[in-house]
Design an enzyme around this catalytic site. Structure first.
Site, PDB file in Angstrom:
ATOM      1  N   ASP A  49      -0.931  -5.274  -8.560  1.00  0.00           N
ATOM      2  CA  ASP A  49      -1.763  -6.662  -8.266  1.00  0.00           C
ATOM      3  C   ASP A  49      -1.029  -7.955  -8.199  1.00  0.00           C
ATOM      4  O   ASP A  49       0.736  -7.335  -8.039  1.00  0.00           O
ATOM      5  CB  ASP A  49      -2.318  -7.000  -9.177  1.00  0.00           C
ATOM      6  CG  ASP A  49      -3.701  -8.246  -9.361  1.00  0.00           C
ATOM      7  OD1 ASP A  49      -3.769  -7.775  -7.778  1.00  0.00           O
ATOM      8  OD2 ASP A  49      -3.900  -8.579 -10.155  1.00  0.00           O
ATOM      9  N   GLY A  50      -1.540  -8.775  -7.170  1.00  0.00           N
ATOM     10  CA  GLY A  50      -0.299  -9.743  -6.864  1.00  0.00           C
ATOM     11  C   GLY A  50       0.151 -10.290  -5.471  1.00  0.00           C
ATOM     12  O   GLY A  50       0.755 -11.134  -4.880  1.00  0.00           O
ATOM     13  N   ASN A  51      -0.143  -9.125  -4.315  1.00  0.00           N
ATOM     14  CA  ASN A  51       0.123  -9.632  -3.473  1.00  0.00           C
ATOM     15  C   ASN A  51       0.047 -10.810  -2.269  1.00  0.00           C
ATOM     16  O   ASN A  51       0.255 -11.498  -1.929  1.00  0.00           O
ATOM     17  CB  ASN A  51      -0.009  -8.091  -2.413  1.00  0.00           C
ATOM     18  CG  ASN A  51       0.015  -7.075  -2.479  1.00  0.00           C
ATOM     19  OD1 ASN A  51       1.061  -6.707  -3.889  1.00  0.00           O
ATOM     20  ND2 ASN A  51      -0.724  -5.439  -1.744  1.00  0.00           N
ATOM     21  N   SER A  93      -9.627  -0.141  -4.526  1.00  0.00           N
ATOM     22  CA  SER A  93     -10.869   0.421  -5.613  1.00  0.00           C
ATOM     23  C   SER A  93     -11.844   0.071  -4.932  1.00  0.00           C
ATOM     24  O   SER A  93     -12.029  -0.624  -3.386  1.00  0.00           O
ATOM     25  CB  SER A  93     -10.684  -0.903  -6.861  1.00  0.00           C
ATOM     26  OG  SER A  93     -11.074  -1.725  -6.114  1.00  0.00           O
ATOM     27  N   LEU A 132       8.073  14.841  -9.130  1.00  0.00           N
ATOM     28  CA  LEU A 132       7.451  13.725  -9.546  1.00  0.00           C
ATOM     29  C   LEU A 132       6.471  13.996  -8.812  1.00  0.00           C
ATOM     30  O   LEU A 132       5.524  14.676  -7.280  1.00  0.00           O
ATOM     31  CB  LEU A 132       7.297  13.097  -8.473  1.00  0.00           C
ATOM     32  CG  LEU A 132       6.606  11.093  -8.862  1.00  0.00           C
ATOM     33  CD1 LEU A 132       6.950  10.954 -10.654  1.00  0.00           C
ATOM     34  CD2 LEU A 132       7.059   9.979  -7.667  1.00  0.00           C
ATOM     35  N   HIS A 138       0.839  -7.559   1.205  1.00  0.00           N
ATOM     36  CA  HIS A 138       0.374  -5.938   1.033  1.00  0.00           C
ATOM     37  C   HIS A 138       1.899  -4.791   2.130  1.00  0.00           C
ATOM     38  O   HIS A 138       2.564  -4.741   1.562  1.00  0.00           O
ATOM     39  CB  HIS A 138      -0.964  -6.010   2.253  1.00  0.00           C
ATOM     40  CG  HIS A 138      -1.808  -6.362   1.262  1.00  0.00           C
ATOM     41  ND1 HIS A 138      -2.171  -6.834   0.103  1.00  0.00           N
ATOM     42  CD2 HIS A 138      -2.952  -6.849   2.006  1.00  0.00           C
ATOM     43  CE1 HIS A 138      -3.597  -7.108  -0.315  1.00  0.00           C
ATOM     44  NE2 HIS A 138      -4.258  -7.874   0.875  1.00  0.00           N
TER      45      HIS A 138
HETATM   46  C1  IPE Z   1      -7.120  -3.762  -8.598  1.00  0.00           C
HETATM   47  O1  IPE Z   1      -7.107  -5.540  -8.574  1.00  0.00           O
HETATM   48  C2  IPE Z   1      -7.506  -3.086  -7.633  1.00  0.00           C
HETATM   49  C3  IPE Z   1      -5.770  -2.524  -7.288  1.00  0.00           C
HETATM   50  C4  IPE Z   1      -4.835  -3.098  -7.227  1.00  0.00           C
HETATM   51  C5  IPE Z   1      -6.226  -1.897  -5.796  1.00  0.00           C
HETATM   52  P1  IPE Z   1      -7.409  -6.148  -7.968  1.00  0.00           P
HETATM   53  O2  IPE Z   1      -7.020  -7.354  -7.348  1.00  0.00           O
HETATM   54  O3  IPE Z   1      -8.571  -5.681  -6.709  1.00  0.00           O
HETATM   55  O4  IPE Z   1      -8.807  -6.452  -9.350  1.00  0.00           O
HETATM   56  P2  IPE Z   1      -9.789  -8.159  -9.589  1.00  0.00           P
HETATM   57  O5  IPE Z   1     -10.658  -8.382  -8.453  1.00  0.00           O
HETATM   58  O6  IPE Z   1      -8.064  -8.609  -9.968  1.00  0.00           O
HETATM   59  O7  IPE Z   1     -10.612  -7.768 -11.039  1.00  0.00           O
HETATM   60  C1  IPE Z   2      -3.102  -6.111  -4.398  1.00  0.00           C
HETATM   61  O1  IPE Z   2      -2.951  -7.375  -4.638  1.00  0.00           O
HETATM   62  C2  IPE Z   2      -3.770  -5.246  -3.439  1.00  0.00           C
HETATM   63  C3  IPE Z   2      -4.747  -4.796  -3.531  1.00  0.00           C
HETATM   64  C4  IPE Z   2      -5.732  -5.355  -4.942  1.00  0.00           C
HETATM   65  C5  IPE Z   2      -5.390  -3.836  -2.744  1.00  0.00           C
HETATM   66  P1  IPE Z   2      -4.110  -8.319  -3.835  1.00  0.00           P
HETATM   67  O2  IPE Z   2      -4.404  -8.412  -2.696  1.00  0.00           O
HETATM   68  O3  IPE Z   2      -5.655  -7.836  -5.245  1.00  0.00           O
HETATM   69  O4  IPE Z   2      -3.533  -9.433  -4.976  1.00  0.00           O
HETATM   70  P2  IPE Z   2      -4.130 -11.324  -5.282  1.00  0.00           P
HETATM   71  O5  IPE Z   2      -4.583 -10.705  -7.243  1.00  0.00           O
HETATM   72  O6  IPE Z   2      -4.874 -11.322  -4.617  1.00  0.00           O
HETATM   73  O7  IPE Z   2      -2.791 -11.784  -5.357  1.00  0.00           O
HETATM   74 MG    MG Z   3      -6.106  -8.536  -7.176  1.00  0.00          MG
END
Ligand code: IPE
Ligand code: IPE
Ligand code: MG
Length: 263
Positions: free
Chosen positions: A37-39, A82, A148, A54
């Site tokens: 998470d956090g891209n 997801s 793996l 991403h």
């Molecule tokens: C969870 O991250 C899904 C993935 C990393 C693929 P999200 O960014 O979608 O989750 P929420 O919305 O913060 O709960």
């Molecule tokens: C995770 O990063 C990638 C996916 C959920 C596909 P996000 O796109 O959720 O990045 P934030 O949470 O908005 O920073």
């Molecule tokens: Mg996210």
């Protein structure tokens, strides 16, 4: 951002904003799952479009797979998309699909050469026919590999997975092949997408969010959870080792007592 243990305190050695890396000592988890998470926040903080976050996230995936192989982890599950991520703007969904396709095209051969066995978790979706086909092809190409196991959770939602497993077992009962009493936790686990993977030991979530977001809810029953303040595109072997060191320091009890017999 306040994250217990990983907050950089005054006495912790600091190198580019994080505690110094400790080589993992103690038990190495067999199965690690990562909520990458956090891209988007990484991109925004660098003044870049979310897509760039991403794209850099895919590079972090490559680093992480390499580290998992080197660290001797048996199974690595990555949450790539997801079942709720379809609610994002269409342009972003398309970009994510494009990146996943590119990853499979570019990296599958290399993964196969490195003896990686690919598994897919999640349900098919009408909007991702091409990706599903590519993922299934990856699964069958690498099915005989013994290194793996890389499980890619795509269009994955844990509640959906559990409901699908319940449906599979309900059909068996309706067909008279199973009685309701046969439905045990082990039987249900055997109907989940993760069947055959080692028990889940460790869930890592980057970006500081402390929730599971519908990821491996059943499998995480006794997993250790480690939340890291790093945004996914910056995740590297040092952070991975940090999470493994945290895992090794935890005392897992599985409902029992500690090693000395204390509660
Ligand atoms: C969870 O991250 C899904 C993935 C990393 C693929 P999200 O960014 O979608 O989750 P929420 O919305 O913060 O709960
Ligand atoms: C995770 O990063 C990638 C996916 C959920 C596909 P996000 O796109 O959720 O990045 P934030 O949470 O908005 O920073
Ligand atoms: Mg996210």
């Amino acid at each position: 951002m306040k994250i217990a243990k990983f907050d950089v305190s005054d006495d912790a050695p600091i190198e580019d904003g994080r505690p110094a890396t400790a080589a993992p000592a103690g038990p190495v988890p067999r199965h690690v799952a990562i909520i990458m998470d956090g891209n988007g926040r990484w991109a925004t903080s660098h003044g870049l479009p979310r897509f760039e976050g991403h794209r850099r996230g895919v590079e972090a995936v490559r680093r992480t797979i390499a580290a998992a192989i080197e660290l001797g982890i048996e199974a690595l599950t990555v949450f790539s998309f997801s079942s709720e991520n379809w609610t994002r703007p269409e342009g972003e969904v398309d970009e994510l699909m494009g990146l996943l396709k590119l990853f499979i095209r570019r990296d599958l051969h290399d993964l196969h050469t490195r003896n990686v066995r690919v598994r897919i978790l999640g349900e098919g979706h009408p909007r991702d026919g091409e990706i599903q086909a590519m993922l299934r092809e990856a699964e069958s190409l690498t099915g005989g590999n013994t290194g793996l196991t890389l499980a890619v959770a795509f269009n994955y939602g844990s509640q959906n997975e559990i409901a699908r497993a319940a449906r599979t077992l309900a059909r068996e009962v309706a067909a008279g092949r199973l009685s309701p009493e046969d439905i045990t936790p082990a039987r249900l686990a055997g109907a989940l997408d993760t069947v055959g993977l080692p028990p889940l030991d460790l869930v890592i979530r980057t970006s500081g969010e402390q929730r599971l977001s519908n990821f491996l809810l059943w499998q995480a029953a006794y997993a250790e959870l480690v939340f890291l303040p790093v945004l996914w595109p910056d995740f590297d072997r040092g952070w991975f080792e940090q999470a493994l060191a945290e895992f090794a320091s935890r005392e897992r009890r599985f409902g029992g007592l500690d090693a000395a017999g204390r509660t």
